[in-house]
Every structure is written in C-alpha cells, then in structure tokens.
Motif scaffolding. Structure first.
Motif, short mmCIF file in Angstrom:
data_model
loop_
_atom_site.label_atom_id
_atom_site.label_comp_id
_atom_site.label_asym_id
_atom_site.label_seq_id
_atom_site.Cartn_x
_atom_site.Cartn_y
_atom_site.Cartn_z
N LEU A 1 27.68 38.57 41.12
CA LEU A 1 28.30 39.82 40.70
C LEU A 1 27.26 40.90 41.01
O LEU A 1 26.18 40.90 40.42
N ALA B 1 32.44 40.79 43.38
CA ALA B 1 32.31 39.39 43.01
C ALA B 1 32.40 38.49 44.24
O ALA B 1 33.14 38.78 45.19
N PHE C 1 38.28 35.37 41.90
CA PHE C 1 38.28 36.64 41.17
C PHE C 1 39.54 36.83 40.34
O PHE C 1 39.49 37.30 39.21
N ASN D 1 37.82 42.07 45.78
CA ASN D 1 37.11 41.32 44.73
C ASN D 1 36.15 42.24 43.98
O ASN D 1 35.00 41.87 43.69
N ALA E 1 32.26 38.65 34.21
CA ALA E 1 33.51 37.97 34.55
C ALA E 1 33.74 36.87 33.54
O ALA E 1 32.84 36.06 33.29
#
Length: 121
Positions: free
Chosen positions: A4, A24, A29, A77, A98
């Motif tokens: 990330l 990401a 994702f 993403n 995330a």
C-alpha cells in the motif's frame, strides 16, 4: 508482495486542500474495505474515513465530516482522500489501511507506510 503506497502529503496553509492517494498491489483490492487513519504527535491513531468494497458507502469521523471525501477507483486499485478546508489540527501522519470484508472471510489487514500532512496556521 502486498503493498500500500501512499502519496500526496505535504505542507499546506490553513484553509487549503490536499488529495492523498493510496495504491494497492499484491491482493484483491475489490475484497477490501479501505480506510484512512491518522496519527498526530503524542496522540493515538484515529480512524478518519472508511469506504466499502463497492465504493457506495463511506463514513467519516465527526472532526472531518463535510471537509474530507474518501473515494476509490477499482481500475487503478487506488483509494483517495480529498481534504478541503484544512485546519492545523489536521496535521498528522496519514495511513492507508486495507481490511478484508467479512463476506470474503475477514481476518486480514494491511497498512501503508504513511504520508505526512502538515497544515500551517
């Protein structure tokens, strides 16, 4: 390899705007709720904004509601945090997180390395 990568932080005057990005890689994702957190010196890390896997629902901390907007781009993403009407108290390191959604099994999270946002008065 999961990554990330945040970008977009910097120094801005009070009342100004910044847009943070978090890109990401290394995981799916679309299965992850995306969050922005921040940590100011001497304070605990706090949740600023969150957006669901679909991108339809977003929630905000009261301190940023009406000023910050979280969004996500599935094709890139990437999750964004548009920050307007910035205040000195927004000064912090901003982190992207995330979190795998429960419907996909949950129990997995990743953090970015953080990006510094400094708002001068």
């Amino acid at each position: 390899q999961v990554q990330l990568v945040e970008s977009g932080g910097g120094l801005v005057q009070s009342g100004g705007s910044l847009r943070l990005s978090c890109t990401a890689s290394g995981f799916t994702f679309s299965m992850y709720t995306m969050n922005w957190h921040r940590q100011a010196p001497g304070k605990e890390r706090e949740l600023v904004a969150t957006i669901t896997t679909s991108g339809i629902t977003a929630n905000y901390a009261n301190s940023v509601k009406g000023r910050f907007t979280i969004s996500r781009d599935a094709a890139k993403n990437t999750v964004y945090l548009q920050m307007n009407s910035l205040k000195p108290e927004d000064t912090a390191v901003y982190y992207c997180r995330a979190l795998r959604a429960p419907k996909y099994g949950g129990n997995m999270e990743f953090w970015g390395q953080g990006t510094q946002v400094t708002v001068s008065s």
